[in-house]
Design an enzyme around this catalytic site. Structure first.
Site, short mmCIF file in Angstrom:
data_model
loop_
_atom_site.label_atom_id
_atom_site.label_comp_id
_atom_site.label_asym_id
_atom_site.label_seq_id
_atom_site.Cartn_x
_atom_site.Cartn_y
_atom_site.Cartn_z
N MET A 116 -48.48 89.52 -21.25
CA MET A 116 -48.33 88.17 -20.73
C MET A 116 -49.73 87.60 -20.44
SD MET A 116 -45.13 87.71 -21.18
CE MET A 116 -44.63 86.22 -20.36
N SER A 117 -49.96 87.02 -19.26
CA SER A 117 -51.22 86.29 -19.03
C SER A 117 -52.44 87.17 -18.81
CB SER A 117 -51.05 85.31 -17.87
OG SER A 117 -50.22 84.25 -18.25
N VAL A 118 -52.27 88.48 -18.77
CA VAL A 118 -53.45 89.36 -18.86
C VAL A 118 -54.20 89.06 -20.15
CG1 VAL A 118 -54.14 91.77 -19.20
CG2 VAL A 118 -52.54 91.18 -17.37
N THR A 119 -53.46 88.58 -21.16
CA THR A 119 -54.05 88.15 -22.43
C THR A 119 -55.20 87.18 -22.21
OG1 THR A 119 -51.87 88.35 -23.46
CG2 THR A 119 -53.53 87.11 -24.68
N LYS A 120 -55.04 86.28 -21.26
CA LYS A 120 -56.06 85.26 -21.00
C LYS A 120 -57.41 85.89 -20.70
CE LYS A 120 -52.92 81.71 -19.06
NZ LYS A 120 -51.60 82.29 -19.33
#
Length: 398
Positions: A116-120
């Site tokens: 999820m937003s760890v991707t950012k």
């Protein structure tokens, strides 16, 4: 029943298992299975690990189950926390060694899990490498790289403002409000069926619809997932490479990842920079270790140390409202969350309970992969940080 004893939706002994609904595969309770099987659900691009050696992760396991901590007026143990917080994978690094490593809910060491937003934060780390090389200039308007955005509310915003999510672009991050930008993103990114032909069909099309500005650029932090997708497009346009290729060549290969990663792509093949990354628990730990070591692995500087140092310094004054509920002294900078301005521990976070917590001062990091039943939960977030702190203090005492 604890959080990890729910029936498995893909029981190999039960060929009559239900078909997962295409419009809800990434929602509870289906995500208990799908977050470990994203390639069975939507299109992806490979992030190659390369032919090189694997970065060793020395292991010296400790019993952390009995460590106690308090959160929300309730005292519990780390074991309770893991059992009750819908854990899929959990790993603790202390002084360069793995001291705890758990696989739950059917997860395996070689299996990838959606970040999820760890991707950012992963995408932004690669951006830092490109900035150091002069491929991207932080103070330059994003329209230098993406001139098509002159017709949008991104006109006048700098790359740094996109990185810090301080543009004034209007973007409704609500997951449940009918017709919100986030619901449109679900279709545009390729995760959901194209049931609304009047909505954007790709991420690029969605970005081009963002023509409203709610405040001047640089005035305030507001979490907008789409900012990372703008950043990813800037990186692709400036480098001439796809995002999957960039992550592979600039990070995954030189870092010494053990397994390929992958990232989801939309109908045009654009990678979902804001939340589509998938990797193994140990490779997320290698990413954390890279940050703990100031961007250096085996004597080679991969991520500029100055970028990592700068990332740990955010502007708390821009960090207002609901964001202070979990991080009362926090900040946001370069797509990372900073816990406080003193210790400057920082983290990558994603909905449904994804964490990479990094504390260079203590040489300590935690990776937690989860499938909470809620998109976001301040209570669970506060509990997770309290657990991380308790483990850190236990390691310090040893």
């Amino acid at each position: 029943m604890n959080a990890n004893s729910a029936p498995h939706p893909r029981d190999p002994l039960n060929p009559g298992a239900p078909i997962l609904p295409r419009g809800e595969w990434d929602y509870p309770p289906h995500h208990r299975w799908t977050f470990q099987h994203i390639r069975e659900m939507t299109a992806t691009a490979q992030v190659w690990r390369g032919p090189g050696p694997v970065l060793s992760l020395p292991t010296q396991l400790q019993d952390i189950d009995g460590i106690e901590f308090e959160a929300g007026g309730r005292r519990r143990t780390v074991r309770d926390f893991l059992d009750e917080s819908f854990t899929d994978g959990f790993l603790v690094l202390s002084c360069g060694k793995v001291i705890a490593e758990r696989y739950m809910n059917g997860m395996k060491p070689h299996g990838q899990h959606l970040a999820m937003s760890v991707t950012k934060s992963i995408v932004a780390t690669v951006a830092g490498i490109l900035v150091d090389r002069g491929v991207i200039d932080l103070d330059t308007p994003v329209t230098k790289y993406l001139p098509e955005l002159e017709a949008t509310a991104y006109r006048g915003a700098t790359v740094q403002q996109v990185l810090d999510m301080t543009t004034g672009v209007l973007f409704d991050e609500s997951y449940t409000t009918p017709g919100s930008h986030m619901q449109k993103l679900d279709q545009a990114c390729g995760w959901k069926p194209m049931t609304r032909p009047d909505w954007p069909q790709t991420m690029w099309q969605l970005i081009l619809t963002l023509t409203e500005q709610e405040r001047p650029h640089g005035e305030l932090f507001r979490y907008r997932s789409i900012e990372t997708d703008v950043l990813g497009l800037v990186m692709e346009r400036a480098s001439g490479l796809s995002l999957a290729e960039l992550i592979s060549s600039e990070l995954w290969v030189p870092m010494g990842a053990e397994e390929d990663a992958y990232i989801t792509v939309d109908h045009a093949g654009y990678a979902l920079a804001d939340g589509g990354f998938n990797a193994t628990l140990r490779d997320y730990a290698r990413f954390a270790l890279l940050h703990l070591r100031g961007g250096k692995v085996n004597g080679r500087q991969i991520v500029p140390s100055a970028w990592i140092e700068a990332t740990r310094n955010g502007n708390h004054a821009l960090f207002q409202g609901v964001y202070r509920e979990v991080l009362p002294r926090g900040a946001y900078h370069n797509q990372f969350w900073i816990e406080d301005p003193d210790r400057r521990a920082y983290m990558a976070r994603g909905i449904f309970g994804q964490y990479i917590y990094i504390d260079p001062e203590a040489d300590f990091a935690v990776v937690k992969l989860s499938t909470w039943p809620e998109f976001v939960s301040a209570e669970r977030s506060i509990e997770a940080l309290a657990a991380f702190h308790a483990i850190r203090e236990h390691c310090k005492a040893d």
